[in-house]
Scaffold this motif. Sequence first.
Motif, PDB file in Angstrom:
ATOM      1  N   ARG A  37       0.849  -1.192   0.000  1.00 38.29           N
ATOM      2  CA  ARG A  37       0.000   0.000   0.000  1.00 38.29           C
ATOM      3  C   ARG A  37       0.885   1.242   0.000  1.00 38.29           C
ATOM      4  O   ARG A  37       2.045   1.210   0.394  1.00 38.29           O
ATOM      5  N   ASN A  59      -1.962  -3.785  -2.995  1.00 36.96           N
ATOM      6  CA  ASN A  59      -2.971  -2.769  -3.301  1.00 36.96           C
ATOM      7  C   ASN A  59      -2.357  -1.374  -3.283  1.00 36.96           C
ATOM      8  O   ASN A  59      -2.958  -0.412  -2.823  1.00 36.96           O
ATOM      9  N   GLY A  84      -4.918  -5.808  -5.578  1.00 39.38           N
ATOM     10  CA  GLY A  84      -5.865  -6.035  -4.501  1.00 39.38           C
ATOM     11  C   GLY A  84      -6.828  -4.905  -4.225  1.00 39.38           C
ATOM     12  O   GLY A  84      -7.188  -4.678  -3.052  1.00 39.38           O
ATOM     13  N   ARG A  85      -7.274  -4.169  -5.264  1.00 42.90           N
ATOM     14  CA  ARG A  85      -8.243  -3.084  -5.023  1.00 42.90           C
ATOM     15  C   ARG A  85      -9.596  -3.679  -4.659  1.00 42.90           C
ATOM     16  O   ARG A  85     -10.192  -4.434  -5.419  1.00 42.90           O
ATOM     17  N   SER A  86     -10.110  -3.314  -3.493  1.00 40.41           N
ATOM     18  CA  SER A  86     -11.355  -3.907  -2.990  1.00 40.41           C
ATOM     19  C   SER A  86     -12.582  -3.064  -3.270  1.00 40.41           C
ATOM     20  O   SER A  86     -13.705  -3.550  -3.143  1.00 40.41           O
ATOM     21  N   SER A  87     -12.391  -1.790  -3.632  1.00 35.51           N
ATOM     22  CA  SER A  87     -13.505  -0.881  -3.853  1.00 35.51           C
ATOM     23  C   SER A  87     -13.210   0.004  -5.050  1.00 35.51           C
ATOM     24  O   SER A  87     -12.052   0.389  -5.282  1.00 35.51           O
ATOM     25  N   GLU A 147     -11.226   3.237  -4.324  1.00 38.37           N
ATOM     26  CA  GLU A 147      -9.799   3.256  -4.005  1.00 38.37           C
ATOM     27  C   GLU A 147      -8.998   3.719  -5.214  1.00 38.37           C
ATOM     28  O   GLU A 147      -9.166   3.205  -6.320  1.00 38.37           O
ATOM     29  N   TRP A 199      -7.124 -10.403  -7.944  1.00 35.57           N
ATOM     30  CA  TRP A 199      -7.104 -10.882  -6.567  1.00 35.57           C
ATOM     31  C   TRP A 199      -8.289 -10.343  -5.761  1.00 35.57           C
ATOM     32  O   TRP A 199      -8.880 -11.052  -4.959  1.00 35.57           O
ATOM     33  N   ARG A 200      -8.638  -9.085  -5.982  1.00 35.53           N
ATOM     34  CA  ARG A 200      -9.790  -8.474  -5.322  1.00 35.53           C
ATOM     35  C   ARG A 200     -10.797  -8.029  -6.390  1.00 35.53           C
ATOM     36  O   ARG A 200     -10.462  -7.933  -7.576  1.00 35.53           O
ATOM     37  N   PRO A 201     -12.034  -7.716  -5.995  1.00 37.70           N
ATOM     38  CA  PRO A 201     -13.092  -7.452  -7.000  1.00 37.70           C
ATOM     39  C   PRO A 201     -12.815  -6.297  -7.949  1.00 37.70           C
ATOM     40  O   PRO A 201     -13.347  -6.279  -9.063  1.00 37.70           O
ATOM     41  N   SER A 234      -9.666  -5.102  -8.952  1.00 37.95           N
ATOM     42  CA  SER A 234      -8.248  -5.085  -9.328  1.00 37.95           C
ATOM     43  C   SER A 234      -8.013  -4.230 -10.570  1.00 37.95           C
ATOM     44  O   SER A 234      -8.822  -4.238 -11.506  1.00 37.95           O
ATOM     45  N   ARG A 241     -15.422  -9.193 -12.263  1.00 38.71           N
ATOM     46  CA  ARG A 241     -14.146  -8.519 -12.052  1.00 38.71           C
ATOM     47  C   ARG A 241     -13.487  -8.063 -13.344  1.00 38.71           C
ATOM     48  O   ARG A 241     -12.546  -7.262 -13.314  1.00 38.71           O
TER      49      ARG A 241
END
Length: 336
Positions: free
Chosen positions: A220, A240, A272-275, A278, A301-303, A305, A331
């Motif tokens: 991060r 992320n 790894g972006r989750s939102s 971000e 990796w995250r929803p 990405s 995704r």
Amino acid sequence: MSLKSISLTLVVAIFAVLESTFMINPNPSLILKQLIELGFTIDAHLYYHHHNKHPSKGKLVNICDDFPPDIPPPDNNTTSTLCVDPNGCCNFTTVQSAVDSVANFSQKRTIIWINSGIYYEKVIVPRTKQNITFQGQGCTSTAIVWNDTANSSHGTFYSGSVQVFSNNFIAKNISFMNVAPIPGPGDMGAQAVAIRISGDQAAFWGCGFFGAQDTLHDDRGRHYFKDCYIQGSIDFIFGNAKSLYQDCQLISMANPVAAGQRMINGAVTAHGRSSKDENTGFAFVNCSLGGTGRIWLGRAWRPFSRVVFAFTSMSDIIAPEGWNDFNDPTRDQYGF
């Protein structure tokens, strides 16, 4: 020695050395000698302990006699310099001891000048040690090496040979390595991070990152990589962060895949972006991508990405479909 030859003679062989020798006899001096024999470019005097002398024309000569006389330079209003040498020729013999000596929340930049050598230690730069620079003598000459895995360190995030939690960290002309055994696809707990970067405003110039699965944990913060060499097999750049990779070499060391086989055995990225709110992502500009295996450019990796490759040359190891959505088609729309 070229970085590609390091990939063959150093990294592949270093794993074999550790599997066959180091795990049985944990002797860093033995590993150092074997790494030198494998071709890692370091001074010959590193065969010797720092209190010893070595022969030269029949005489005993102090190995520190030819140490640069201007290292470390005197402090000034903005910069302090610490010196690390494994032979005891300057302030510190380990990188961690130099980091520990830096004043908490110092506003001055502390340059930790690290002499050529293999530093077999796990290094942590805590949040309080800001404005630190690791100055190596070349990514084929200076390296920090450890061999933790997700299993041995109680989680992938803690397996890094080097872990940086402070802001304004800089590294120049140094390599970071995790020399745990190379895992196969699907192996549990074999993830092995070379470096974790969790502070803001970090920069890396002319650095090497060596490992297999999860080599570079770009965790991060805002980070910049210039003229770096990054090697791995599975998700070897992940996290992320909001990072720019410019003029870097990305090298897959996944096992070669026979012509006609459609198996996938590696991936370059796992963002790894989750939102969608971000403001993070990986951008690769003017890079090159090659090596072995049959791999994806990345896995979501995250929803949310987000990864971009621009003006980057790629070899035919990249699978035609390019990306993997972790079996979640939603995704696909957010960033590849």
